[in-house]
Structures are given as C-alpha cells and as structure tokens.
Design a protein around this motif. Sequence first.
Motif, PDB file in Angstrom:
ATOM      1  N   PRO A  37      43.158  -0.271  -4.742  1.00 18.30           N
ATOM      2  CA  PRO A  37      42.218  -0.521  -5.840  1.00 18.30           C
ATOM      3  C   PRO A  37      40.759  -0.408  -5.372  1.00 18.30           C
ATOM      4  CG  PRO A  37      43.073  -2.595  -5.032  1.00 18.30           C
ATOM      5  CD  PRO A  37      43.761  -1.499  -4.254  1.00 18.30           C
ATOM      6  N   LEU A  38      40.261   0.809  -5.380  1.00 19.13           N
ATOM      7  CA  LEU A  38      38.886   1.060  -4.950  1.00 19.13           C
ATOM      8  C   LEU A  38      38.048   1.524  -6.132  1.00 19.13           C
ATOM      9  CD1 LEU A  38      39.710   3.035  -1.675  1.00 19.13           C
ATOM     10  CD2 LEU A  38      39.044   0.631  -1.870  1.00 19.13           C
ATOM     11  N   LYS A  39      36.739   1.523  -5.939  1.00 19.46           N
ATOM     12  CA  LYS A  39      35.822   1.998  -6.970  1.00 19.46           C
ATOM     13  C   LYS A  39      35.831   3.526  -6.997  1.00 19.46           C
ATOM     14  CE  LYS A  39      32.834  -1.995  -6.693  1.00 19.46           C
ATOM     15  NZ  LYS A  39      31.493  -2.496  -6.417  1.00 19.46           N
ATOM     16  N   HIS A  40      35.321   4.057  -8.091  1.00 18.54           N
ATOM     17  CA  HIS A  40      35.310   5.502  -8.321  1.00 18.54           C
ATOM     18  C   HIS A  40      34.765   6.275  -7.110  1.00 18.54           C
ATOM     19  CE1 HIS A  40      34.988   9.111 -10.998  1.00 18.54           C
ATOM     20  NE2 HIS A  40      34.078   9.424 -10.086  1.00 18.54           N
ATOM     21  N   MET A  41      33.572   5.956  -6.683  1.00 15.70           N
ATOM     22  CA  MET A  41      32.951   6.729  -5.608  1.00 15.70           C
ATOM     23  C   MET A  41      33.631   6.502  -4.259  1.00 15.70           C
ATOM     24  SD  MET A  41      30.990   8.770  -7.059  1.00 15.70           S
ATOM     25  CE  MET A  41      30.298   9.536  -5.605  1.00 15.70           C
ATOM     26  N   GLU A  42      34.280   5.374  -4.090  1.00 14.09           N
ATOM     27  CA  GLU A  42      35.049   5.152  -2.864  1.00 14.09           C
ATOM     28  C   GLU A  42      36.258   6.092  -2.812  1.00 14.09           C
ATOM     29  OE1 GLU A  42      34.259   0.434  -1.946  1.00 14.09           O
ATOM     30  OE2 GLU A  42      35.620   0.951  -3.590  1.00 14.09           O
ATOM     31  N   LEU A  43      36.891   6.283  -3.948  1.00 15.28           N
ATOM     32  CA  LEU A  43      38.023   7.209  -4.020  1.00 15.28           C
ATOM     33  C   LEU A  43      37.560   8.654  -3.833  1.00 15.28           C
ATOM     34  CD1 LEU A  43      39.956   5.548  -6.976  1.00 15.28           C
ATOM     35  CD2 LEU A  43      40.682   5.623  -4.584  1.00 15.28           C
ATOM     36  N   VAL A  44      36.431   8.993  -4.423  1.00 21.53           N
ATOM     37  CA  VAL A  44      35.863  10.334  -4.239  1.00 21.53           C
ATOM     38  C   VAL A  44      35.596  10.573  -2.755  1.00 21.53           C
ATOM     39  CG1 VAL A  44      33.822  11.774  -4.670  1.00 21.53           C
ATOM     40  CG2 VAL A  44      34.877  10.532  -6.564  1.00 21.53           C
ATOM     41  N   ALA A  45      35.031   9.581  -2.087  1.00 27.94           N
ATOM     42  CA  ALA A  45      34.713   9.709  -0.661  1.00 27.94           C
ATOM     43  C   ALA A  45      35.969   9.941   0.179  1.00 27.94           C
ATOM     44  CB  ALA A  45      33.965   8.474  -0.179  1.00 27.94           C
ATOM     45  N   ILE A  46      37.071   9.303  -0.183  1.00 28.39           N
ATOM     46  CA  ILE A  46      38.332   9.507   0.552  1.00 28.39           C
ATOM     47  C   ILE A  46      38.796  10.956   0.415  1.00 28.39           C
ATOM     48  CG2 ILE A  46      40.811   8.983   0.504  1.00 28.39           C
ATOM     49  CD1 ILE A  46      39.999   6.050  -0.028  1.00 28.39           C
ATOM     50  N   LEU A  47      38.769  11.471  -0.798  1.00 25.26           N
ATOM     51  CA  LEU A  47      39.207  12.860  -1.003  1.00 25.26           C
ATOM     52  C   LEU A  47      38.297  13.840  -0.257  1.00 25.26           C
ATOM     53  CD1 LEU A  47      40.166  12.807  -4.791  1.00 25.26           C
ATOM     54  CD2 LEU A  47      41.706  12.843  -2.826  1.00 25.26           C
ATOM     55  N   LYS A  48      37.011  13.551  -0.244  1.00 24.30           N
ATOM     56  CA  LYS A  48      36.071  14.442   0.429  1.00 24.30           C
ATOM     57  C   LYS A  48      36.209  14.373   1.947  1.00 24.30           C
ATOM     58  CE  LYS A  48      31.851  14.605  -1.205  1.00 24.30           C
ATOM     59  NZ  LYS A  48      30.551  14.184  -1.772  1.00 24.30           N
ATOM     60  N   SER A  49      36.309  13.177   2.494  1.00 25.11           N
ATOM     61  CA  SER A  49      36.315  13.029   3.948  1.00 25.11           C
ATOM     62  C   SER A  49      37.687  13.279   4.579  1.00 25.11           C
ATOM     63  CB  SER A  49      35.811  11.641   4.351  1.00 25.11           C
ATOM     64  OG  SER A  49      36.695  10.636   3.908  1.00 25.11           O
ATOM     65  N   GLN A  50      38.740  12.828   3.932  1.00 22.85           N
ATOM     66  CA  GLN A  50      40.074  12.946   4.525  1.00 22.85           C
ATOM     67  C   GLN A  50      40.816  14.218   4.113  1.00 22.85           C
ATOM     68  OE1 GLN A  50      42.304   9.325   3.852  1.00 22.85           O
ATOM     69  NE2 GLN A  50      40.649   8.038   4.623  1.00 22.85           N
ATOM     70  N   HIS A  51      40.357  14.863   3.045  1.00 21.72           N
ATOM     71  CA  HIS A  51      41.076  16.040   2.544  1.00 21.72           C
ATOM     72  C   HIS A  51      40.165  17.251   2.355  1.00 21.72           C
ATOM     73  CE1 HIS A  51      44.657  13.582   1.984  1.00 21.72           C
ATOM     74  NE2 HIS A  51      43.845  12.657   1.502  1.00 21.72           N
ATOM     75  N   ALA A  52      38.921  17.135   2.816  1.00 24.18           N
ATOM     76  CA  ALA A  52      37.941  18.234   2.758  1.00 24.18           C
ATOM     77  C   ALA A  52      37.801  18.818   1.348  1.00 24.18           C
ATOM     78  CB  ALA A  52      38.299  19.320   3.760  1.00 24.18           C
ATOM     79  N   MET A  53      37.826  17.943   0.357  1.00 32.18           N
ATOM     80  CA  MET A  53      37.727  18.374  -1.027  1.00 32.18           C
ATOM     81  C   MET A  53      36.262  18.379  -1.450  1.00 32.18           C
ATOM     82  SD  MET A  53      39.863  16.869  -4.273  1.00 32.18           S
ATOM     83  CE  MET A  53      41.403  17.493  -3.662  1.00 32.18           C
ATOM     84  N   GLY A  54      35.910  19.328  -2.291  1.00 30.56           N
ATOM     85  CA  GLY A  54      34.563  19.385  -2.832  1.00 30.56           C
ATOM     86  C   GLY A  54      34.302  18.223  -3.783  1.00 30.56           C
ATOM     87  N   HIS A  55      33.028  17.922  -3.973  1.00 24.00           N
ATOM     88  CA  HIS A  55      32.662  16.768  -4.795  1.00 24.00           C
ATOM     89  C   HIS A  55      33.144  16.892  -6.242  1.00 24.00           C
ATOM     90  CE1 HIS A  55      30.347  13.253  -6.008  1.00 24.00           C
ATOM     91  NE2 HIS A  55      30.029  13.952  -7.084  1.00 24.00           N
ATOM     92  N   GLY A  56      32.951  18.047  -6.845  1.00 29.45           N
ATOM     93  CA  GLY A  56      33.352  18.225  -8.244  1.00 29.45           C
ATOM     94  C   GLY A  56      34.843  18.059  -8.450  1.00 29.45           C
TER      95      GLY A  56
END
Length: 69
Positions: A37-56
């Motif tokens: 249960p994380l906040k929106h931007m915390e979840l975005v950060a996980i996808l970006k940092s751990q999965h090399a996903m773009g921000h959009g």
Amino acid sequence: MPDTPKVKGPASYFPSIEKTYGEPIAHWMTVLERAGPLKHMELVAILKSQHAMGHGHANALVASFLAKP
C-alpha cells in the motif's frame, strides 16, 4: 460500418506498454499489488527504478491500478 469507441485515459497506453516491455498488463498489476500500500508516486518510482519503465507508462499503470476498487 459502426465506429469502435476509442480507448481513453490510462488504458490507452496499454498496447504500447505491452509491446515495449514484453509483459501483459496483468503482470504489471501484480507487480504493483505486491509492492504494498504505497502512494501513487511511490509506485511510479518502483516501476521506473526496478523495471526501467518510462514515466508516462508507469504513471498510466499506477493510475489504472489505484482506480480499481
């Protein structure tokens, strides 16, 4: 010939996400669910940092994930 309604909102990114990262949307929803249960931007950060996903793409997935009941 009837027109197919155009997909709008976060789901409009889904075909591109699946093509770019080679995983179905269900995979990414599981990743987000397991993150806890994380906040929106915390979840975005996980996808970006751990999965090399773009921000959009990350933002679209998280928005869709958090919108579900």
